[in-house]
Design a protein around this motif. Structure first.
Motif, PDB file in Angstrom:
ATOM      1  N   ARG A 101       0.820  -1.223   0.000  1.00  0.00           N
ATOM      2  CA  ARG A 101       0.000   0.000   0.000  1.00  0.00           C
ATOM      3  C   ARG A 101       0.848   1.264   0.000  1.00  0.00           C
ATOM      4  O   ARG A 101       0.306   2.374   0.030  1.00  0.00           O
ATOM      5  CB  ARG A 101      -0.907   0.022   1.239  1.00  0.00           C
ATOM      6  N   ASP A 102       2.158   1.091   0.029  1.00  0.00           N
ATOM      7  CA  ASP A 102       3.079   2.233   0.091  1.00  0.00           C
ATOM      8  C   ASP A 102       2.788   3.120   1.314  1.00  0.00           C
ATOM      9  O   ASP A 102       2.659   4.334   1.208  1.00  0.00           O
ATOM     10  CB  ASP A 102       3.009   3.052  -1.207  1.00  0.00           C
ATOM     11  N   ILE A 103       2.685   2.459   2.468  1.00  0.00           N
ATOM     12  CA  ILE A 103       2.489   3.176   3.735  1.00  0.00           C
ATOM     13  C   ILE A 103       3.590   2.751   4.715  1.00  0.00           C
ATOM     14  O   ILE A 103       4.407   1.878   4.407  1.00  0.00           O
ATOM     15  CB  ILE A 103       1.097   2.891   4.346  1.00  0.00           C
ATOM     16  N   ASN A 104       3.588   3.354   5.894  1.00  0.00           N
ATOM     17  CA  ASN A 104       4.640   3.076   6.858  1.00  0.00           C
ATOM     18  C   ASN A 104       4.438   1.743   7.575  1.00  0.00           C
ATOM     19  O   ASN A 104       3.307   1.321   7.835  1.00  0.00           O
ATOM     20  CB  ASN A 104       4.716   4.194   7.903  1.00  0.00           C
ATOM     21  N   CYS A 105       5.560   1.112   7.896  1.00  0.00           N
ATOM     22  CA  CYS A 105       5.558  -0.085   8.738  1.00  0.00           C
ATOM     23  C   CYS A 105       6.603   0.126   9.819  1.00  0.00           C
ATOM     24  O   CYS A 105       7.788   0.268   9.524  1.00  0.00           O
ATOM     25  CB  CYS A 105       5.905  -1.333   7.935  1.00  0.00           C
ATOM     26  N   HIS A 106       6.145   0.159  11.060  1.00  0.00           N
ATOM     27  CA  HIS A 106       7.080   0.315  12.179  1.00  0.00           C
ATOM     28  C   HIS A 106       7.316  -1.033  12.848  1.00  0.00           C
ATOM     29  O   HIS A 106       6.368  -1.750  13.150  1.00  0.00           O
ATOM     30  CB  HIS A 106       6.528   1.294  13.216  1.00  0.00           C
ATOM     31  N   VAL A 107       8.588  -1.355  13.066  1.00  0.00           N
ATOM     32  CA  VAL A 107       8.937  -2.527  13.864  1.00  0.00           C
ATOM     33  C   VAL A 107       9.390  -2.033  15.235  1.00  0.00           C
ATOM     34  O   VAL A 107      10.406  -1.333  15.350  1.00  0.00           O
ATOM     35  CB  VAL A 107      10.047  -3.362  13.202  1.00  0.00           C
ATOM     36  N   ASP A 108       8.617  -2.377  16.244  1.00  0.00           N
ATOM     37  CA  ASP A 108       8.954  -1.974  17.605  1.00  0.00           C
ATOM     38  C   ASP A 108       9.988  -2.954  18.161  1.00  0.00           C
ATOM     39  O   ASP A 108       9.656  -4.068  18.564  1.00  0.00           O
ATOM     40  CB  ASP A 108       7.691  -1.950  18.472  1.00  0.00           C
ATOM     41  N   ALA A 109      11.246  -2.509  18.135  1.00  0.00           N
ATOM     42  CA  ALA A 109      12.339  -3.310  18.696  1.00  0.00           C
ATOM     43  C   ALA A 109      12.891  -2.607  19.938  1.00  0.00           C
ATOM     44  O   ALA A 109      14.089  -2.659  20.204  1.00  0.00           O
ATOM     45  CB  ALA A 109      13.426  -3.538  17.655  1.00  0.00           C
ATOM     46  N   CYS A 110      11.962  -1.957  20.676  1.00  0.00           N
ATOM     47  CA  CYS A 110      12.381  -1.290  21.913  1.00  0.00           C
ATOM     48  C   CYS A 110      13.115  -2.280  22.814  1.00  0.00           C
ATOM     49  O   CYS A 110      14.132  -1.968  23.411  1.00  0.00           O
ATOM     50  CB  CYS A 110      11.161  -0.720  22.633  1.00  0.00           C
ATOM     51  N   MET A 111      12.587  -3.486  22.922  1.00  0.00           N
ATOM     52  CA  MET A 111      13.221  -4.519  23.735  1.00  0.00           C
ATOM     53  C   MET A 111      14.286  -5.285  22.968  1.00  0.00           C
ATOM     54  O   MET A 111      15.319  -5.633  23.509  1.00  0.00           O
ATOM     55  CB  MET A 111      12.170  -5.529  24.214  1.00  0.00           C
ATOM     56  N   GLY A 112      14.021  -5.577  21.700  1.00  0.00           N
ATOM     57  CA  GLY A 112      14.848  -6.551  21.005  1.00  0.00           C
ATOM     58  C   GLY A 112      15.975  -5.983  20.155  1.00  0.00           C
ATOM     59  O   GLY A 112      16.815  -6.733  19.663  1.00  0.00           O
ATOM     60  N   GLY A 113      16.000  -4.659  19.987  1.00  0.00           N
ATOM     61  CA  GLY A 113      16.923  -4.080  19.021  1.00  0.00           C
ATOM     62  C   GLY A 113      18.376  -4.434  19.256  1.00  0.00           C
ATOM     63  O   GLY A 113      19.116  -4.731  18.316  1.00  0.00           O
ATOM     64  N   VAL A 114      18.782  -4.398  20.526  1.00  0.00           N
ATOM     65  CA  VAL A 114      20.155  -4.773  20.838  1.00  0.00           C
ATOM     66  C   VAL A 114      20.275  -6.298  20.886  1.00  0.00           C
ATOM     67  O   VAL A 114      21.162  -6.908  20.264  1.00  0.00           O
ATOM     68  CB  VAL A 114      20.599  -4.172  22.194  1.00  0.00           C
TER      69      VAL A 114
END
Ligand SMILES: *Cc1c(COP(=O)(O)O)cnc(C)c1O
Length: 426
Positions: free
Chosen positions: A202-215
């Protein structure tokens, strides 16, 4: 008129030593997180790392990141921290981000940026966000603050996002879809590639919440764990959040919001000259912004280095696996899911014979603090490096707490424990 003595402010100033001693005394009943007694809210990679964070924090506590022309030190700190996080997220050369004060601010800004993009590119005036019921409460807060509709889609039996149902819930007014790596409540990783594909289509935003997992995920992969696609390597992911004040082991008040490119990041920025004070621009929610947490993040990241994070991730993961095994072997308890990273939650095998919140009360009497959550009624543990070597002690207290509750049950009608809250308002 002079203030009466005995009011909230002392009539005469109190010495430095005295005020600091009194502050220290205030902490008497706080959870002993430095000893590994908190499975939530506070993180520690040891006293040495805490000391680095606190020393760096105090050096920048009164510096102001509102204007980095005046404080090029903070511009440099921000850009070096964001670049390091971009590496963990495989953000590539185009990746662009900002430091924020926490996961909530990162997520609020993500929601705001998606709304602005939808308005500018498609003229959307009634935007909605499609997200699983497991996505963090901060998304709800963002929708509420910025006037978007939150479309919560129930998760599947394995607690992961139901991508087909999410796709069906998106429409021409959807500006953002969300996945988490991992989601907080049960600690599982959403099918990020599939969630991102909805957005790409759809050419819209997708946020991946890696607040916990990013590191953690970046280093678990390096430690040889099989990690499903979770970051900017996945086409369609437009932004990600990573909290440095969690598994970055830095002082409170540091997170990064990262976008795939500057075009997407620009929707986050706010500028006005519609007042008498000149041009005012800000990248985040705050105006005046303390430099302490930013400096502490830079200092801890450089003090730990890549090998430090590798070691700490291994330690936290090992403790989490030990804890998961303890829960698995306890007949009264049931793990909600095998932990994908370092978060897990569990409930009562038989909710009629064990009230899980009474167990949390009994553990707190023994000095252990766990998060309480639901639905369904569950306890939640965020396991970090400080828990290395602490799980046996916890297991013994867990056994004694369960036995105490069983004894009580046999003599008196069962009473419910306090439900508690993830966050409080006073
Ligand atoms: C902690 C957390 C947040 C919110 O971050 P804060 O730093 O508490 O504002 C958002 N998402 C997830 C998955 C989290 O674990």
């Amino acid at each position: 008129m002079p203030l009466a003595s005995g009011g909230p402010l002392p009539l005469h100033g109190v010495s430095r030593d005295d005020v600091l001693a009194r502050l220290d005394a205030f902490k008497a009943n706080d959870v002993r997180w430095r000893d590994g007694r908190a499975f939530t809210l506070a993180y520690s990679a040891g006293d040495d790392v805490l000391a680095v964070a606190e020393a760096a924090y105090s050096r920048f506590a009164s510096e102001n990141a509102l204007n980095t022309d005046a404080f090029p030190s903070l511009r440099r700190i921000q850009s070096e921290v964001v670049a390091a996080v971009g590496g963990w997220l495989q953000a590539g050369d185009e990746g662009a981000g900002f430091m924020t004060t926490g996961g909530t601010e990162s997520i609020l800004l993500t929601v705001k940026a998606a709304r602005e993009r939808g308005r500018k590119e498609k003229g959307i005036s009634s935007p909605n966000v499609v997200l699983p019921t497991s996505a963090h409460a901060a998304f709800e807060k963002g929708c509420y603050y910025f006037g978007l509709e939150s479309r919560r889609i129930p998760v599947l039996d394995d607690w992961r996002a139901d991508v087909a149902a999410m796709a069906a819930a998106t429409d021409d007014n959807t500006v953002l879809v969300v996945g988490s790596a991992p989601q907080y409540p049960q600690g599982v990783i959403d099918p990020i590639a599939e969630v991102a594909a909805i957005a790409a289509g759809r050419d819209i935003n997708c946020h991946v919440d890696a607040c916990m997992g990013g590191v953690t995920l970046a280093y678990l992969a390096r430690l040889g764990h099989a990690i499903p696609p979770w970051n900017f390597a996945v086409p369609g992911v437009t932004s990600m959040s990573v909290d440095l004040h969690k598994f970055g082991y830095t002082a409170k008040g540091a997170s990064v919001i990262m976008y795939r490119n500057k075009y997407l990041r620009d929707f986050q920025i706010y500028m006005t000259d519609n007042w008498l004070g000149g041009l005012y621009g800000s990248s985040g929610i705050l105006g005046t912004k303390g430099g302490g947490a930013m400096a502490a993040a830079w200092a801890v990241m450089h003090h730990l280095g890549d090998d430090g994070y590798l070691r700490l991730t291994g330690a936290a993961r090992k403790a989490c696996e030990q804890l998961a095994a303890v829960i698995d072997e306890t007949p009264e308890l049931q793990l909600r899911a095998q932990p994908a990273t370092t978060l897990l939650s569990f409930g009562a095998s038989d909710p009629n014979s064990l009230d899980i919140f009474s167990l949390a009360d009994a553990l707190w009497r023994r000095g252990w603090y766990l998060d309480r959550q639901g639905p369904p009624p569950s306890l939640h543990c965020t396991v970090n490096a400080i828990h290395e070597g602490k799980i046996d002690e916890f297991a013994a207290d867990l056994r004694s707490a369960l036995d105490e509750l069983a004894d009580l049950n046999s003599t008196t009608p069962r009473s419910a424990g306090a439900q508690g809250a993830y966050g409080t308002v006073e």
